[in-house]
Each structure stands twice: as C-alpha cells, then as structure tokens.
Write an enzyme that holds these catalytic residues in place. Structure first.
Site, PDB file in Angstrom:
ATOM      1  N   CYS A   1       0.826  -1.176  -0.146  1.00  0.00           N
ATOM      2  CA  CYS A   1      -0.070   0.140  -0.072  1.00  0.00           C
ATOM      3  C   CYS A   1       0.824   1.188   0.022  1.00  0.00           C
ATOM      4  O   CYS A   1       1.952   1.473   0.814  1.00  0.00           O
ATOM      5  CB  CYS A   1      -0.846  -0.113   1.168  1.00  0.00           C
ATOM      6  SG  CYS A   1      -2.147   1.265   1.090  1.00  0.00           S
ATOM      7  N   PRO A   2       0.575   2.241  -0.958  1.00  0.00           N
ATOM      8  CA  PRO A   2      -0.596   2.280  -1.779  1.00  0.00           C
ATOM      9  C   PRO A   2      -0.290   1.699  -3.109  1.00  0.00           C
ATOM     10  O   PRO A   2      -1.143   2.161  -3.951  1.00  0.00           O
ATOM     11  CB  PRO A   2      -0.896   3.694  -1.913  1.00  0.00           C
ATOM     12  CG  PRO A   2       0.525   4.287  -1.776  1.00  0.00           C
ATOM     13  CD  PRO A   2       1.345   3.384  -0.949  1.00  0.00           C
TER      14      PRO A   2
END
Length: 77
Positions: free
Chosen positions: A16-17
């Site tokens: 993430c992200p």
C-alpha cells in the site's frame, strides 16, 4: 463462473498504496467494459480494491486467493 480478464496487471511484491496506484494507471488505459485482473500479495488490498472501486465508480467483481496471491477483478465503467 470463470472470469476472463482483458488485462492482467501484476503488482505482487508491492505494498500500500502501490497496488492501488498501479490499478488506477491500468484502468485509465482500459476501455469501457473491459475487465482488469490485478495480482497483489498485500493483504491490505482486500479492503483497498473494493473501496477504490466504490470511490471511482468501477465495478468490483470480487477476488480469489491462490498461493498467497490475490486475484482481483474489476470492470471499467
């Protein structure tokens, strides 16, 4: 039912992200109605991908897990 993706994008090994930013780039190139399969091994993507679809209006078709890799299916609308 087996989903036949038009585009497969491998985002394994990222966290993430990155899987979502990669998905956004691929979806910009996809044509309306095409199905994108996103491969990711970040567990956070299980919540992130459906949330991204809800935010962007794309259709979340679900996911499956195979050997620690998540296969997400999204239709561009």
């Amino acid at each position: 039912m087996e989903i036949k993706p038009d585009i497969v994008h491998d985002a394994t090994g990222t966290y993430c992200p990155i899987p979502i930013t990669e998905l956004a780039k691929v979806m910009k190139k996809a044509e309306k109605g095409q199905i994108v399969e996103l491969l990711a091994d970040d567990e956070g993507a299980i919540q992130d991908v459906p949330a991204w679809c809800q935010t962007t209006g794309n259709e979340y078709l679900g996911y499956k897990e195979e050997d620690g890799v998540y296969h997400f299916y999204i239709r561009k609308v």
